[in-house]
Design a protein around this motif. Sequence first.
Motif, mmCIF file in Angstrom:
data_model
loop_
_atom_site.group_PDB
_atom_site.id
_atom_site.type_symbol
_atom_site.label_atom_id
_atom_site.label_comp_id
_atom_site.label_asym_id
_atom_site.label_seq_id
_atom_site.Cartn_x
_atom_site.Cartn_y
_atom_site.Cartn_z
ATOM 1 N N VAL A 191 0.839 -1.200 0.000
ATOM 2 C CA VAL A 191 0.000 0.000 0.000
ATOM 3 C C VAL A 191 0.876 1.253 0.000
ATOM 4 O O VAL A 191 0.618 2.217 -0.736
ATOM 5 C CB VAL A 191 -0.943 0.009 1.223
ATOM 6 N N GLY A 192 1.938 1.243 0.797
ATOM 7 C CA GLY A 192 2.845 2.383 0.828
ATOM 8 C C GLY A 192 3.488 2.651 -0.518
ATOM 9 O O GLY A 192 3.604 3.804 -0.954
ATOM 10 N N ALA A 193 3.894 1.586 -1.218
ATOM 11 C CA ALA A 193 4.500 1.763 -2.543
ATOM 12 C C ALA A 193 3.498 2.329 -3.535
ATOM 13 O O ALA A 193 3.829 3.200 -4.354
ATOM 14 C CB ALA A 193 5.050 0.430 -3.043
ATOM 15 N N MET A 194 2.253 1.865 -3.484
ATOM 16 C CA MET A 194 1.235 2.381 -4.395
ATOM 17 C C MET A 194 0.925 3.852 -4.121
ATOM 18 O O MET A 194 0.575 4.592 -5.039
ATOM 19 C CB MET A 194 -0.045 1.558 -4.273
ATOM 20 N N LEU A 195 1.070 4.275 -2.877
ATOM 21 C CA LEU A 195 0.738 5.659 -2.525
ATOM 22 C C LEU A 195 1.716 6.663 -3.121
ATOM 23 O O LEU A 195 1.373 7.851 -3.254
ATOM 24 C CB LEU A 195 0.699 5.818 -0.999
ATOM 25 N N ILE A 196 2.919 6.242 -3.482
ATOM 26 C CA ILE A 196 3.886 7.207 -4.017
ATOM 27 C C ILE A 196 3.814 7.322 -5.538
ATOM 28 O O ILE A 196 4.504 8.145 -6.128
ATOM 29 C CB ILE A 196 5.327 6.856 -3.590
ATOM 30 N N ILE A 197 2.976 6.504 -6.187
ATOM 31 C CA ILE A 197 2.833 6.598 -7.642
ATOM 32 C C ILE A 197 2.022 7.843 -7.983
ATOM 33 O O ILE A 197 0.944 8.078 -7.437
ATOM 34 C CB ILE A 197 2.151 5.346 -8.213
ATOM 35 N N ARG A 198 2.536 8.631 -8.902
ATOM 36 C CA ARG A 198 1.892 9.881 -9.279
ATOM 37 C C ARG A 198 0.701 9.634 -10.210
ATOM 38 O O ARG A 198 0.551 8.535 -10.738
ATOM 39 C CB ARG A 198 2.925 10.805 -9.919
ATOM 40 N N PRO A 199 -0.145 10.644 -10.396
ATOM 41 C CA PRO A 199 -1.366 10.458 -11.204
ATOM 42 C C PRO A 199 -1.068 9.908 -12.587
ATOM 43 O O PRO A 199 -0.056 10.236 -13.214
ATOM 44 C CB PRO A 199 -1.951 11.868 -11.276
ATOM 45 N N ILE A 200 -1.951 9.055 -13.053
ATOM 46 C CA ILE A 200 -1.861 8.461 -14.386
ATOM 47 C C ILE A 200 -3.152 8.758 -15.128
ATOM 48 O O ILE A 200 -4.163 9.114 -14.507
ATOM 49 C CB ILE A 200 -1.630 6.930 -14.313
ATOM 50 N N PRO A 201 -3.170 8.619 -16.472
ATOM 51 C CA PRO A 201 -4.418 8.858 -17.204
ATOM 52 C C PRO A 201 -5.511 7.900 -16.757
ATOM 53 O O PRO A 201 -5.265 6.709 -16.551
ATOM 54 C CB PRO A 201 -4.020 8.599 -18.659
ATOM 55 N N LYS A 202 -6.707 8.431 -16.578
ATOM 56 C CA LYS A 202 -7.846 7.575 -16.247
ATOM 57 C C LYS A 202 -8.251 6.759 -17.458
ATOM 58 O O LYS A 202 -8.002 7.136 -18.593
ATOM 59 C CB LYS A 202 -9.033 8.421 -15.774
ATOM 60 N N GLY A 203 -8.917 5.621 -17.179
ATOM 61 C CA GLY A 203 -9.504 4.861 -18.267
ATOM 62 C C GLY A 203 -10.621 5.664 -18.918
ATOM 63 O O GLY A 203 -11.107 6.650 -18.375
ATOM 64 N N ASN A 204 -11.050 5.217 -20.076
ATOM 65 C CA ASN A 204 -12.079 5.952 -20.813
ATOM 66 C C ASN A 204 -13.122 4.982 -21.318
ATOM 67 O O ASN A 204 -12.955 4.354 -22.360
ATOM 68 C CB ASN A 204 -11.462 6.719 -21.983
ATOM 69 N N ALA A 205 -14.172 4.841 -20.535
ATOM 70 C CA ALA A 205 -15.275 3.964 -20.952
ATOM 71 C C ALA A 205 -16.352 4.734 -21.699
ATOM 72 O O ALA A 205 -17.419 4.220 -21.971
ATOM 73 C CB ALA A 205 -15.888 3.280 -19.729
ATOM 74 N N GLY A 206 -16.060 6.011 -22.005
ATOM 75 C CA GLY A 206 -17.042 6.827 -22.703
ATOM 76 C C GLY A 206 -18.206 7.186 -21.797
ATOM 77 O O GLY A 206 -18.120 7.166 -20.584
ATOM 78 N N GLU A 207 -19.337 7.529 -22.401
ATOM 79 C CA GLU A 207 -20.514 7.933 -21.634
ATOM 80 C C GLU A 207 -21.542 6.809 -21.536
ATOM 81 O O GLU A 207 -22.691 7.044 -21.199
ATOM 82 C CB GLU A 207 -21.152 9.162 -22.305
#
Length: 446
Positions: A191-207
């Motif tokens: 969990v600690g390692a995942m917390l330091i990952i910076r923002p990434i592009p969100k997925g895109n499932a459209g509308e």
Amino acid sequence: MTASASPFQYRDYRAFWAARLASTIASTMLVVVIGIHVYDIARADGMSIERASFWLGMVGLAQFLPLFLLTLVAGYVADRIDRRWIVRASLTLELVCAAALAALVWADAMSLAPLFAVAVALGIGRAFAGPALASFAPNLVPKELLPSAIALNSIAWQAGAVAGPLLGGGAYALSTALPYEASAVLFAIAVGAMLIIRPIPKGNAGESHPLRAVIEGLAYVRDNKIVLGAITLDLFAVLLGGATAMLPVYARDILHVGSEGLGALRAAPAVGAALTALILARRPLKRHVGIKMFACVALFGLATIVFGESRVMWLSLASLFVLGAADMISVYVRSSLIQLHTPDAMRGRVSAVSGLFISASNELGEFRAGLAGAAFGPVVAVVGGGAHAVAVTGISARAVPSLRRADRFVAPDQQILADQPGKDRPDVELPAMVAGLNPQAEKGQP
């Protein structure tokens, strides 16, 4: 991009890889310990080997049901919100499960009921973590490094799958609570390692409406013969041929090697897979990938038969080693083909469908093995399963000729270019639409 470039040059990927390794050690430790704990409690209560085998199968069913109910929804979620938080929440749930089991052992209140409750909770966590994790790596490295990142992800998983059972079996022999405590610590590190990952592009499932988006993912898999064939081959081969549910029975009552021996038996397939992954990372498959995948699935079934008939530890370990190596090659080919044939906007949902089939083959396969072990005995359950896996391979090879004839790891649009006379073969085998790149990664920023 230089020839010596590595995914480890990117900080976020290093953190992701560390989280994957720590969480895999913890989760595989939990799997092996929960299995032997259930079997020990059942045998201590006076149950026969066959009756105790049935309860081992029920552990698989307890993990499968939440996966079956939630995985497709989780795929839609992975295509709509920040995948980092999905993984963080899932790992936190698993941390709580491990800590709860440790507390129950301390309080001398352990029974089958809490073990099955935790199995269900772990299934919920894995249902949401699976699609998010499967879609993560392309957002952390440039597309040129994605094949290496996939191989390194496999190495992290296999290394964890080697260490987890060995550590879990040894720790269980020392203290019943120790493997649960160690798992909780490792999940906290993840969990600690995942917390330091910076923002990434969100997925895109459209509308699309959530239900419609899920249906779109199923329809895409249905209509893509390569993807459908690869997924269903794994489903039926492992569903019918999986032997892991019977390992506590073999360790205690057939090979007589105890919990330490069970750890070695659970680790042997991962050792074979990890060594194979290392080789694939340095020397990726280039040609005839489809037929090689079918051959390795057949070898998986044959190795299962040998293990089922073995009564000596060295032969059992050797057969499980071969089983793991063969499975690694088939996983490598299947994962690469699915990535190549799936656009970025669909990756979360397709990964969810793939994850659902894989979970069905693993957890539901354990349930199948438990029922067969209760009805016919553990040996018949394992040997018969291996024979069925070989038969399924032959049937699938005839039913999906396009998968059997798959030659190179080249996306469909690049295959057309490569087949044109006078055209150079593309240097990069994963197109941008599949890679789902992080723009920061393109600039060489971790």
